[in-house]
Design a protein around this motif. Structure first.
Motif, PDB file in Angstrom:
ATOM      1  N   ALA A 126       0.856  -1.184   0.000  1.00 23.74           N
ATOM      2  CA  ALA A 126       0.000   0.000   0.000  1.00 23.74           C
ATOM      3  C   ALA A 126       0.894   1.238   0.000  1.00 23.74           C
ATOM      4  O   ALA A 126       2.128   1.151   0.065  1.00 23.74           O
ATOM      5  CB  ALA A 126      -0.928  -0.011   1.209  1.00 23.74           C
ATOM      6  N   GLU A 127       0.269   2.398  -0.037  1.00 22.77           N
ATOM      7  CA  GLU A 127       1.016   3.656  -0.050  1.00 22.77           C
ATOM      8  C   GLU A 127       1.877   3.784   1.196  1.00 22.77           C
ATOM      9  O   GLU A 127       1.486   3.374   2.290  1.00 22.77           O
ATOM     10  CB  GLU A 127       0.038   4.823  -0.141  1.00 22.77           C
ATOM     11  N   SER A 128       3.044   4.379   1.017  1.00 25.58           N
ATOM     12  CA  SER A 128       3.985   4.528   2.114  1.00 25.58           C
ATOM     13  C   SER A 128       3.372   5.360   3.245  1.00 25.58           C
ATOM     14  O   SER A 128       2.707   6.368   3.015  1.00 25.58           O
ATOM     15  CB  SER A 128       5.259   5.205   1.614  1.00 25.58           C
ATOM     16  N   GLY A 129       3.594   4.935   4.478  1.00 20.43           N
ATOM     17  CA  GLY A 129       3.076   5.648   5.651  1.00 20.43           C
ATOM     18  C   GLY A 129       3.385   4.856   6.904  1.00 20.43           C
ATOM     19  O   GLY A 129       4.141   3.873   6.865  1.00 20.43           O
ATOM     20  N   TYR A 130       2.800   5.274   8.018  1.00 19.02           N
ATOM     21  CA  TYR A 130       3.033   4.574   9.274  1.00 19.02           C
ATOM     22  C   TYR A 130       1.713   4.436  10.016  1.00 19.02           C
ATOM     23  O   TYR A 130       0.791   5.260   9.863  1.00 19.02           O
ATOM     24  CB  TYR A 130       4.053   5.299  10.155  1.00 19.02           C
ATOM     25  N   ILE A 131       1.626   3.390  10.842  1.00 17.62           N
ATOM     26  CA  ILE A 131       0.421   3.116  11.617  1.00 17.62           C
ATOM     27  C   ILE A 131       0.832   2.867  13.061  1.00 17.62           C
ATOM     28  O   ILE A 131       1.536   1.897  13.359  1.00 17.62           O
ATOM     29  CB  ILE A 131      -0.329   1.893  11.058  1.00 17.62           C
ATOM     30  N   TYR A 132       0.395   3.755  13.934  1.00 20.84           N
ATOM     31  CA  TYR A 132       0.602   3.514  15.356  1.00 20.84           C
ATOM     32  C   TYR A 132      -0.466   2.571  15.900  1.00 20.84           C
ATOM     33  O   TYR A 132      -0.159   1.674  16.687  1.00 20.84           O
ATOM     34  CB  TYR A 132       0.575   4.833  16.136  1.00 20.84           C
ATOM     35  N   ILE A 174     -10.007  -9.104   3.394  1.00 20.80           N
ATOM     36  CA  ILE A 174      -9.716  -8.689   4.764  1.00 20.80           C
ATOM     37  C   ILE A 174      -9.871  -7.173   4.819  1.00 20.80           C
ATOM     38  O   ILE A 174      -9.257  -6.448   4.028  1.00 20.80           O
ATOM     39  CB  ILE A 174      -8.283  -9.073   5.186  1.00 20.80           C
ATOM     40  N   VAL A 175     -10.703  -6.687   5.728  1.00 15.42           N
ATOM     41  CA  VAL A 175     -10.882  -5.254   5.916  1.00 15.42           C
ATOM     42  C   VAL A 175     -10.082  -4.830   7.145  1.00 15.42           C
ATOM     43  O   VAL A 175     -10.187  -5.458   8.210  1.00 15.42           O
ATOM     44  CB  VAL A 175     -12.364  -4.891   6.102  1.00 15.42           C
ATOM     45  N   LEU A 176      -9.282  -3.797   7.009  1.00 15.53           N
ATOM     46  CA  LEU A 176      -8.459  -3.289   8.108  1.00 15.53           C
ATOM     47  C   LEU A 176      -8.679  -1.787   8.223  1.00 15.53           C
ATOM     48  O   LEU A 176      -8.444  -1.042   7.264  1.00 15.53           O
ATOM     49  CB  LEU A 176      -6.978  -3.589   7.852  1.00 15.53           C
ATOM     50  N   VAL A 177      -9.125  -1.335   9.385  1.00 12.66           N
ATOM     51  CA  VAL A 177      -9.330   0.090   9.644  1.00 12.66           C
ATOM     52  C   VAL A 177      -8.275   0.539  10.655  1.00 12.66           C
ATOM     53  O   VAL A 177      -8.085  -0.114  11.691  1.00 12.66           O
ATOM     54  CB  VAL A 177     -10.750   0.372  10.163  1.00 12.66           C
ATOM     55  N   VAL A 178      -7.620   1.657  10.371  1.00  9.40           N
ATOM     56  CA  VAL A 178      -6.483   2.097  11.179  1.00  9.40           C
ATOM     57  C   VAL A 178      -6.509   3.616  11.329  1.00  9.40           C
ATOM     58  O   VAL A 178      -7.286   4.316  10.679  1.00  9.40           O
ATOM     59  CB  VAL A 178      -5.141   1.688  10.528  1.00  9.40           C
ATOM     60  N   CYS A 179      -5.612   4.117  12.164  1.00  2.77           N
ATOM     61  CA  CYS A 179      -5.255   5.538  12.188  1.00  2.77           C
ATOM     62  C   CYS A 179      -3.913   5.643  11.466  1.00  2.77           C
ATOM     63  O   CYS A 179      -2.892   5.181  11.982  1.00  2.77           O
ATOM     64  CB  CYS A 179      -5.150   6.050  13.620  1.00  2.77           C
ATOM     65  N   ARG A 180      -3.914   6.229  10.282  1.00  2.00           N
ATOM     66  CA  ARG A 180      -2.719   6.226   9.427  1.00  2.00           C
ATOM     67  C   ARG A 180      -2.033   7.583   9.447  1.00  2.00           C
ATOM     68  O   ARG A 180      -2.666   8.628   9.325  1.00  2.00           O
ATOM     69  CB  ARG A 180      -3.098   5.864   7.998  1.00  2.00           C
ATOM     70  N   VAL A 181      -0.713   7.546   9.596  1.00  2.73           N
ATOM     71  CA  VAL A 181       0.121   8.748   9.580  1.00  2.73           C
ATOM     72  C   VAL A 181       0.850   8.792   8.238  1.00  2.73           C
ATOM     73  O   VAL A 181       1.615   7.870   7.925  1.00  2.73           O
ATOM     74  CB  VAL A 181       1.137   8.742  10.745  1.00  2.73           C
ATOM     75  N   SER A 182       0.619   9.826   7.466  1.00  2.00           N
ATOM     76  CA  SER A 182       1.265   9.911   6.148  1.00  2.00           C
ATOM     77  C   SER A 182       2.659  10.510   6.226  1.00  2.00           C
ATOM     78  O   SER A 182       3.495  10.254   5.349  1.00  2.00           O
ATOM     79  CB  SER A 182       0.401  10.734   5.189  1.00  2.00           C
ATOM     80  N   HIS A 224      -8.477   5.528   8.322  1.00  3.33           N
ATOM     81  CA  HIS A 224      -8.088   4.996   7.018  1.00  3.33           C
ATOM     82  C   HIS A 224      -8.547   3.546   6.928  1.00  3.33           C
ATOM     83  O   HIS A 224      -8.475   2.804   7.912  1.00  3.33           O
ATOM     84  CB  HIS A 224      -6.556   5.070   6.900  1.00  3.33           C
ATOM     85  N   ARG A 225      -8.986   3.144   5.722  1.00  6.44           N
ATOM     86  CA  ARG A 225      -9.449   1.760   5.542  1.00  6.44           C
ATOM     87  C   ARG A 225      -8.690   1.101   4.392  1.00  6.44           C
ATOM     88  O   ARG A 225      -8.528   1.663   3.316  1.00  6.44           O
ATOM     89  CB  ARG A 225     -10.943   1.727   5.245  1.00  6.44           C
ATOM     90  N   TYR A 226      -8.228  -0.136   4.665  1.00  7.53           N
ATOM     91  CA  TYR A 226      -7.609  -0.978   3.654  1.00  7.53           C
ATOM     92  C   TYR A 226      -8.513  -2.174   3.374  1.00  7.53           C
ATOM     93  O   TYR A 226      -9.222  -2.665   4.270  1.00  7.53           O
ATOM     94  CB  TYR A 226      -6.257  -1.526   4.131  1.00  7.53           C
ATOM     95  N   ARG A 227      -8.421  -2.676   2.134  1.00  3.71           N
ATOM     96  CA  ARG A 227      -9.045  -3.942   1.777  1.00  3.71           C
ATOM     97  C   ARG A 227      -7.995  -4.793   1.058  1.00  3.71           C
ATOM     98  O   ARG A 227      -7.398  -4.350   0.082  1.00  3.71           O
ATOM     99  CB  ARG A 227     -10.263  -3.732   0.874  1.00  3.71           C
ATOM    100  N   PHE A 228      -7.782  -6.004   1.580  1.00  5.73           N
ATOM    101  CA  PHE A 228      -6.822  -6.931   0.997  1.00  5.73           C
ATOM    102  C   PHE A 228      -7.588  -8.118   0.432  1.00  5.73           C
ATOM    103  O   PHE A 228      -8.264  -8.838   1.178  1.00  5.73           O
ATOM    104  CB  PHE A 228      -5.825  -7.401   2.049  1.00  5.73           C
TER     105      PHE A 228
END
Length: 486
Positions: free
Chosen positions: A282-288, A300-308, A334-338
């Protein structure tokens, strides 16, 4: 030696550190307070369990530059039972805490200081056990973000029971944000380090025995902070944030973000081997912090707080400028789908508000849920939470409840009401710092009507320094669990 009643006066440099002052200032006293005063509203009679939060609280003045993540772990808890509330706070008696307590002074330098003068040990770092707290096999487990030995504590008295080796089956360490599946009562965790395999993953059964442990090869050492689970899978992360190799060679810790690399996510069966992981980019970033994850058909659905931008530009005028900048993250829902069949990744920003420290009904961890309750980050010199936001993950709707002038919140917990049917038929419990009185409070919300404000505010006789992560342990789970430390 009794616990010190006042901190040793810090050096002039430390005095300018905002994470040692005001709402962050350490609390030297260990306190038990019964029959807490109701400042507003009425204490819900059906609250039964313990709300407990971890956080940094140095027992002695730090050596050199203090990072908020350095302080000794201290648990703050409110035990609700039979319509009454009792507050306790206790230091976590790690090996490092005991050594410094015996010496009467700080011995370890923190993460932004060179480690070469620290006492000898495997890693030369102090495990403060100050980051997260989860409940498993009858123990509160205090966990550290850099991965370390988990410390077990009594969930009511907060007495430290000691290092939990999981009956001798724990072959590595445990990082912060291990996940408990309350339906199976399994603990899923990860460990990371500077030696191959750089990422390790394990599962412990309800009795506290590690039944599965495997390694995942990464391109090099990384700094993952969280993970996620579904009913059948676990999601681990390879994010392009790591210790600068030159700093590591010099015995220092300096975060480096390589924006030329993608964010990668490993999806593997709960009991799968590392080689079975399917990797998604996925796009470069960080997830605490992750919010939750679940399965939808072949996705797979993944919901996070994403830091760009996890490597912010700072004002170099202050000796702690870089530290202060890193502790003001810009995180968005932020939401991802895999797609497990095609290997495709899709992602979307769900909101543009800066929010972090998400809380959900812990019983829904790994299963589709609707609501997340998150702290809004104020634009300030330090990391301040000035409101709670209730997100409807399904529709995108949100409610915002500001705390008010001079009130700062901390991570809350979701407490399902007995017999409730709706997901938000629940109480929310939260420690708050009142800047006007200098004391702590406990706020209780009706999750279905967040904007009405707290239904109850309990007064505490002490401050609760702003800190990190929390958990809720129901009275039923405590009564059902086996208590002894393995």
């Amino acid at each position: 030696m009794p616990l010190n009643e006042e901190l040793v006066a810090p050096a002039a440099e430390a005095l300018t550190n905002p994470y040692l002052e005001g709402p962050y200032a350490p609390c030297a006293q260990e306190t038990t307070a019964t029959n807490l005063t109701v400042l507003h509203g009425e204490l819900p009679a059906d609250l039964d369990g313990v709300y407990v939060r971890n956080g940094p609280n140095p027992q002695f003045a730090p050596i050199g530059r203090y990072h908020w993540f350095d302080g000794d772990g201290m648990l703050h808890a409110v035990h609700f039972e039979n319509g009454r509330a009792t507050y306790r706070n206790r230091f976590i008696r790690t090996g490092e805490f005991d050594a410094e307590h015996a010496a009467g002074t700080a011995l370890w330098r923190g993460v932004i200081e060179p480690w070469d003068h620290n006492p000898p040990g495997d890693r030369r770092e102090r495990n403060a056990a100050n980051t997260d707290v989860v409940y498993h096999h009858g123990n509160l487990l205090a966990l550290w973000y850099r991965a370390g030995k988990p410390y077990a504590l009594d969930p009511v008295s907060l007495e430290t029971r000691g290092v939990d080796t999981f009956g001798g089956t724990l072959r590595g360490e445990v990082s912060a944000h291990a996940k408990v599946d309350e339906r199976t009562e399994e603990l899923l965790f990860f460990d990371y380090g500077i030696h191959s395999p750089y990422l390790r993953y394990g599962v412990a059964d309800p009795g506290g025995t590690v039944t599965h442990f495997t390694g995942l090869e990464l391109p090099g050492p990384r700094l993952p902070h969280d993970m996620a689970i579904t009913e059948n899978h676990s999601i681990l992360m390879d994010l392009p944030l790591y210790n600068d190799p030159r700093a590591a060679a010099a015995g220092r810790f300096k975060i480096f973000f390589d924006r030329t690399l993608p964010s990668r996510f490993a999806v593997l069966p709960r009991y799968g081997e590392g080689a079975q992981a399917k990797w998604f980019e996925a796009e470069s970033g960080y997830i605490y912090h992750t919010v939750n994850s679940w399965e939808e058909g072949e996705e797979i659905v993944l919901v996070v707080c994403r830091v760009s931008e996890p490597s912010p530009v700072s004002d170099r005028a202050h000796p702690l400028a870089q530290l202060l900048a890193y502790l003001r993250p810009e995180a968005k829902l932020h939401r991802y789908r895999f797609n497990l069949r095609t290997g495709a990744t899709s992602e979307e920003v769900m909101d543009d508000v800066n929010t972090e420290f998400p809380a959900i009904d812990q019983g829904r961890t790994g299963r589709a849920g609707r609501y997340s309750y998150q702290m809004r980050l104020s634009v300030d010199r330090t990391m301040i939470f000035d409101a709670v936001i209730k997100y409807d993950i399904r529709t995108g709707a949100k409610q915002t409840a500001p705390f008010g002038d001079g009130i700062f919140g901390s991570e809350l917990t979701v407490v399902p009401r007995p017999g409730g049917t709706a997901e938000d038929d629940a109480w929310l419990t939260m420690f708050a710092h009142n800047n006007h009185t200098g004391l702590g409070e406990v706020w209780i919300y009706d999750a279905a009507d967040l904007t009405a404000g707290p239904v109850c505010r309990l007064g505490l006789p002490v401050r609760v320094p702003l800190g990190f992560h929390a958990t809720w342990v129901s009275g039923d789970r405590m009564r059902a669990a086996a208590r002894p430390l393995s």
